[in-house]
Design a protein around this motif. Structure first.
Motif, PDB file in Angstrom:
ATOM      1  N   THR A  40      22.609  24.547 -10.956  1.00  0.00           N
ATOM      2  CA  THR A  40      23.287  23.261 -10.804  1.00  0.00           C
ATOM      3  C   THR A  40      22.765  22.606  -9.541  1.00  0.00           C
ATOM      4  OG1 THR A  40      25.160  24.252  -9.637  1.00  0.00           O
ATOM      5  CG2 THR A  40      25.398  23.942 -12.017  1.00  0.00           C
ATOM      6  N   GLY A  41      22.827  21.291  -9.533  1.00  0.00           N
ATOM      7  CA  GLY A  41      22.373  20.534  -8.371  1.00  0.00           C
ATOM      8  C   GLY A  41      23.213  19.277  -8.226  1.00  0.00           C
ATOM      9  N   SER A  42      23.154  18.685  -7.065  1.00  0.00           N
ATOM     10  CA  SER A  42      23.910  17.466  -6.787  1.00  0.00           C
ATOM     11  C   SER A  42      23.220  16.257  -7.408  1.00  0.00           C
ATOM     12  CB  SER A  42      24.028  17.253  -5.279  1.00  0.00           C
ATOM     13  OG  SER A  42      24.695  18.336  -4.684  1.00  0.00           O
ATOM     14  N   LEU A  43      24.023  15.301  -7.842  1.00  0.00           N
ATOM     15  CA  LEU A  43      23.495  14.065  -8.417  1.00  0.00           C
ATOM     16  C   LEU A  43      22.938  13.204  -7.292  1.00  0.00           C
ATOM     17  CD1 LEU A  43      23.100  12.136 -10.805  1.00  0.00           C
ATOM     18  CD2 LEU A  43      25.412  11.278 -10.359  1.00  0.00           C
ATOM     19  N   PHE A  44      21.634  12.955  -7.336  1.00  0.00           N
ATOM     20  CA  PHE A  44      20.943  12.143  -6.340  1.00  0.00           C
ATOM     21  C   PHE A  44      20.658  10.783  -6.945  1.00  0.00           C
ATOM     22  CE2 PHE A  44      16.894  10.797  -4.302  1.00  0.00           C
ATOM     23  CZ  PHE A  44      17.374  10.656  -3.005  1.00  0.00           C
ATOM     24  N   LEU A  45      21.038   9.743  -6.235  1.00  0.00           N
ATOM     25  CA  LEU A  45      20.853   8.375  -6.716  1.00  0.00           C
ATOM     26  C   LEU A  45      19.953   7.631  -5.740  1.00  0.00           C
ATOM     27  CD1 LEU A  45      24.528   8.365  -7.530  1.00  0.00           C
ATOM     28  CD2 LEU A  45      22.875   7.687  -9.255  1.00  0.00           C
ATOM     29  N   ARG A  46      18.674   7.784  -5.948  1.00  0.00           N
ATOM     30  CA  ARG A  46      17.657   7.225  -5.054  1.00  0.00           C
ATOM     31  C   ARG A  46      17.817   5.709  -4.941  1.00  0.00           C
ATOM     32  NH1 ARG A  46      12.134   9.460  -6.443  1.00  0.00           N
ATOM     33  NH2 ARG A  46      12.686   8.734  -8.499  1.00  0.00           N
ATOM     34  N   TYR A 100       6.789  26.211  -6.918  1.00  0.00           N
ATOM     35  CA  TYR A 100       6.277  25.534  -5.729  1.00  0.00           C
ATOM     36  C   TYR A 100       6.535  24.036  -5.777  1.00  0.00           C
ATOM     37  CZ  TYR A 100       3.934  29.912  -4.721  1.00  0.00           C
ATOM     38  OH  TYR A 100       3.677  31.230  -4.445  1.00  0.00           O
ATOM     39  N   ASP A 101       6.560  23.475  -6.962  1.00  0.00           N
ATOM     40  CA  ASP A 101       6.759  22.043  -7.123  1.00  0.00           C
ATOM     41  C   ASP A 101       7.705  21.811  -8.299  1.00  0.00           C
ATOM     42  OD1 ASP A 101       6.644  19.291  -7.278  1.00  0.00           O
ATOM     43  OD2 ASP A 101       4.521  19.199  -7.820  1.00  0.00           O
ATOM     44  N   GLY A 102       8.973  21.581  -7.987  1.00  0.00           N
ATOM     45  CA  GLY A 102       9.983  21.404  -9.025  1.00  0.00           C
ATOM     46  C   GLY A 102       9.745  20.204  -9.917  1.00  0.00           C
ATOM     47  N   SER A 103       9.002  19.214  -9.431  1.00  0.00           N
ATOM     48  CA  SER A 103       8.788  18.008 -10.232  1.00  0.00           C
ATOM     49  C   SER A 103       7.969  18.295 -11.494  1.00  0.00           C
ATOM     50  CB  SER A 103       8.103  16.920  -9.399  1.00  0.00           C
ATOM     51  OG  SER A 103       6.790  17.321  -9.057  1.00  0.00           O
ATOM     52  N   THR A 104       7.267  19.415 -11.515  1.00  0.00           N
ATOM     53  CA  THR A 104       6.444  19.735 -12.680  1.00  0.00           C
ATOM     54  C   THR A 104       7.155  20.612 -13.698  1.00  0.00           C
ATOM     55  OG1 THR A 104       5.503  21.680 -11.615  1.00  0.00           O
ATOM     56  CG2 THR A 104       4.333  19.590 -11.304  1.00  0.00           C
ATOM     57  N   CYS A 105       8.307  21.181 -13.323  1.00  0.00           N
ATOM     58  CA  CYS A 105       8.948  22.136 -14.237  1.00  0.00           C
ATOM     59  C   CYS A 105      10.467  22.001 -14.304  1.00  0.00           C
ATOM     60  CB  CYS A 105       8.580  23.565 -13.840  1.00  0.00           C
ATOM     61  SG  CYS A 105       9.209  24.038 -12.215  1.00  0.00           S
ATOM     62  N   CYS A 106      11.027  20.929 -13.739  1.00  0.00           N
ATOM     63  CA  CYS A 106      12.482  20.770 -13.695  1.00  0.00           C
ATOM     64  C   CYS A 106      12.942  19.702 -14.684  1.00  0.00           C
ATOM     65  CB  CYS A 106      12.921  20.388 -12.289  1.00  0.00           C
ATOM     66  SG  CYS A 106      14.707  20.242 -12.113  1.00  0.00           S
ATOM     67  N   TYR A 107      13.992  20.041 -15.438  1.00  0.00           N
ATOM     68  CA  TYR A 107      14.585  19.131 -16.413  1.00  0.00           C
ATOM     69  C   TYR A 107      16.084  19.047 -16.159  1.00  0.00           C
ATOM     70  CZ  TYR A 107      10.201  19.611 -18.933  1.00  0.00           C
ATOM     71  OH  TYR A 107       8.871  19.583 -19.270  1.00  0.00           O
ATOM     72  N   VAL A 108      16.665  17.898 -16.479  1.00  0.00           N
ATOM     73  CA  VAL A 108      18.112  17.719 -16.394  1.00  0.00           C
ATOM     74  C   VAL A 108      18.676  17.862 -17.798  1.00  0.00           C
ATOM     75  CG1 VAL A 108      19.988  16.134 -15.803  1.00  0.00           C
ATOM     76  CG2 VAL A 108      17.905  16.180 -14.412  1.00  0.00           C
ATOM     77  N   THR A 117      20.095  18.112 -24.777  1.00  0.00           N
ATOM     78  CA  THR A 117      18.721  17.640 -24.660  1.00  0.00           C
ATOM     79  C   THR A 117      18.309  17.740 -23.193  1.00  0.00           C
ATOM     80  OG1 THR A 117      19.430  15.343 -24.366  1.00  0.00           O
ATOM     81  CG2 THR A 117      18.927  16.048 -26.620  1.00  0.00           C
ATOM     82  N   TYR A 118      17.023  17.526 -22.936  1.00  0.00           N
ATOM     83  CA  TYR A 118      16.490  17.689 -21.589  1.00  0.00           C
ATOM     84  C   TYR A 118      15.609  16.503 -21.231  1.00  0.00           C
ATOM     85  CZ  TYR A 118      18.106  22.276 -22.776  1.00  0.00           C
ATOM     86  OH  TYR A 118      18.906  23.308 -23.191  1.00  0.00           O
ATOM     87  N   MET A 119      15.762  16.026 -19.993  1.00  0.00           N
ATOM     88  CA  MET A 119      14.944  14.937 -19.495  1.00  0.00           C
ATOM     89  C   MET A 119      14.237  15.429 -18.230  1.00  0.00           C
ATOM     90  SD  MET A 119      16.068  11.100 -18.195  1.00  0.00           S
ATOM     91  CE  MET A 119      16.694  10.600 -19.794  1.00  0.00           C
ATOM     92  N   PRO A 120      12.931  15.179 -18.107  1.00  0.00           N
ATOM     93  CA  PRO A 120      12.255  15.575 -16.869  1.00  0.00           C
ATOM     94  C   PRO A 120      12.980  14.993 -15.652  1.00  0.00           C
ATOM     95  CG  PRO A 120      10.664  14.862 -18.501  1.00  0.00           C
ATOM     96  CD  PRO A 120      12.030  14.532 -19.050  1.00  0.00           C
ATOM     97  N   TYR A 121      13.127  15.799 -14.614  1.00  0.00           N
ATOM     98  CA  TYR A 121      13.905  15.400 -13.433  1.00  0.00           C
ATOM     99  C   TYR A 121      13.398  14.098 -12.824  1.00  0.00           C
ATOM    100  CZ  TYR A 121      16.337  15.622  -8.978  1.00  0.00           C
ATOM    101  OH  TYR A 121      17.114  15.325  -7.882  1.00  0.00           O
ATOM    102  N   ASP A 126      14.870   7.944 -12.079  1.00  0.00           N
ATOM    103  CA  ASP A 126      14.736   6.511 -12.354  1.00  0.00           C
ATOM    104  C   ASP A 126      15.761   6.043 -13.376  1.00  0.00           C
ATOM    105  OD1 ASP A 126      12.545   6.309 -10.614  1.00  0.00           O
ATOM    106  OD2 ASP A 126      11.129   6.816 -12.215  1.00  0.00           O
ATOM    107  N   TRP A 127      16.011   6.865 -14.384  1.00  0.00           N
ATOM    108  CA  TRP A 127      16.920   6.524 -15.475  1.00  0.00           C
ATOM    109  C   TRP A 127      18.361   6.353 -14.980  1.00  0.00           C
ATOM    110  CZ3 TRP A 127      21.004   9.413 -17.565  1.00  0.00           C
ATOM    111  CH2 TRP A 127      21.503   8.959 -18.792  1.00  0.00           C
ATOM    112  N   ILE A 128      18.836   7.290 -14.169  1.00  0.00           N
ATOM    113  CA  ILE A 128      20.255   7.282 -13.774  1.00  0.00           C
ATOM    114  C   ILE A 128      20.612   6.055 -12.929  1.00  0.00           C
ATOM    115  CG2 ILE A 128      20.030   8.759 -11.717  1.00  0.00           C
ATOM    116  CD1 ILE A 128      22.959   8.773 -14.261  1.00  0.00           C
ATOM    117  N   VAL A 129      19.713   5.587 -12.068  1.00  0.00           N
ATOM    118  CA  VAL A 129      20.044   4.412 -11.253  1.00  0.00           C
ATOM    119  C   VAL A 129      20.133   3.143 -12.102  1.00  0.00           C
ATOM    120  CG1 VAL A 129      19.202   5.361  -9.064  1.00  0.00           C
ATOM    121  CG2 VAL A 129      17.666   4.030 -10.505  1.00  0.00           C
TER     122      VAL A 129
END
Length: 137
Positions: A40-46, A100-108, A117-121, A126-129
């Motif tokens: 689990t992780g915190s919801l980040f709203l860039r 080493y790089d979560g952006s390549t293997c992390c899904y929400v 279903t799963y969406m790349p992190y 971008d989607w959530i904002v």
């Protein structure tokens, strides 16, 4: 009730309070033969400024502070703001692989109409904002 969202306005999509067991089971099918790690992780709203928001995928108001999402829950009879926790799925070659790089293997993980279903992190960030609107105080 001006900050509340009517249930009929919320799309049938959940991003929080998902069953880790269901997420794990579906991820094993979806990403086979890879190894799955569910966290689990915190919801980040860039880029979202502090304030109260209406979020299309939440029934209750979303509060943003320092780009993190919070919601209100009752704890021992007191309304308390806690971080919105989302379910993250990391895809690895083996159970012992180092990430080493979560952006390549992390899904929400998300649930829509009972289906996980799963969406790349990175896409999710971008989607959530786009699903939140700042409310006037």
């Amino acid at each position: 009730m001006e900050n509340a969202i009517l249930k009929s306005e919320v799309i049938d999509l959940k991003i929080m309070e998902l069953s880790k067991e269901q997420v794990q089971k579906q991820a094993e099918k979806t990403f086979a033969p890879k190894s799955i790690q569910v966290e689990t992780g915190s919801l980040f709203l860039r880029g979202c400024v502090d304030g109260t928001y209406r979020c299309e995928v939440m029934e209750k108001p979303l509060y943003v502070s320092t780009s993190l999402g919070y919601h209100e829950v009752m704890i021992k009879g007191n309304k308390t703001r806690v971080k919105v926790e989302i379910t993250l799925v990391f895809i690895k070659d083996t159970p012992y692989s180092t990430i080493y790089d979560g952006s390549t293997c992390c899904y929400v993980a998300m649930e829509e109409a009972g289906e996980i279903t799963y969406m790349p992190y990175e896409k999710f960030l971008d989607w959530i904002v786009q699903k939140v609107q700042l409310q006037k105080e």
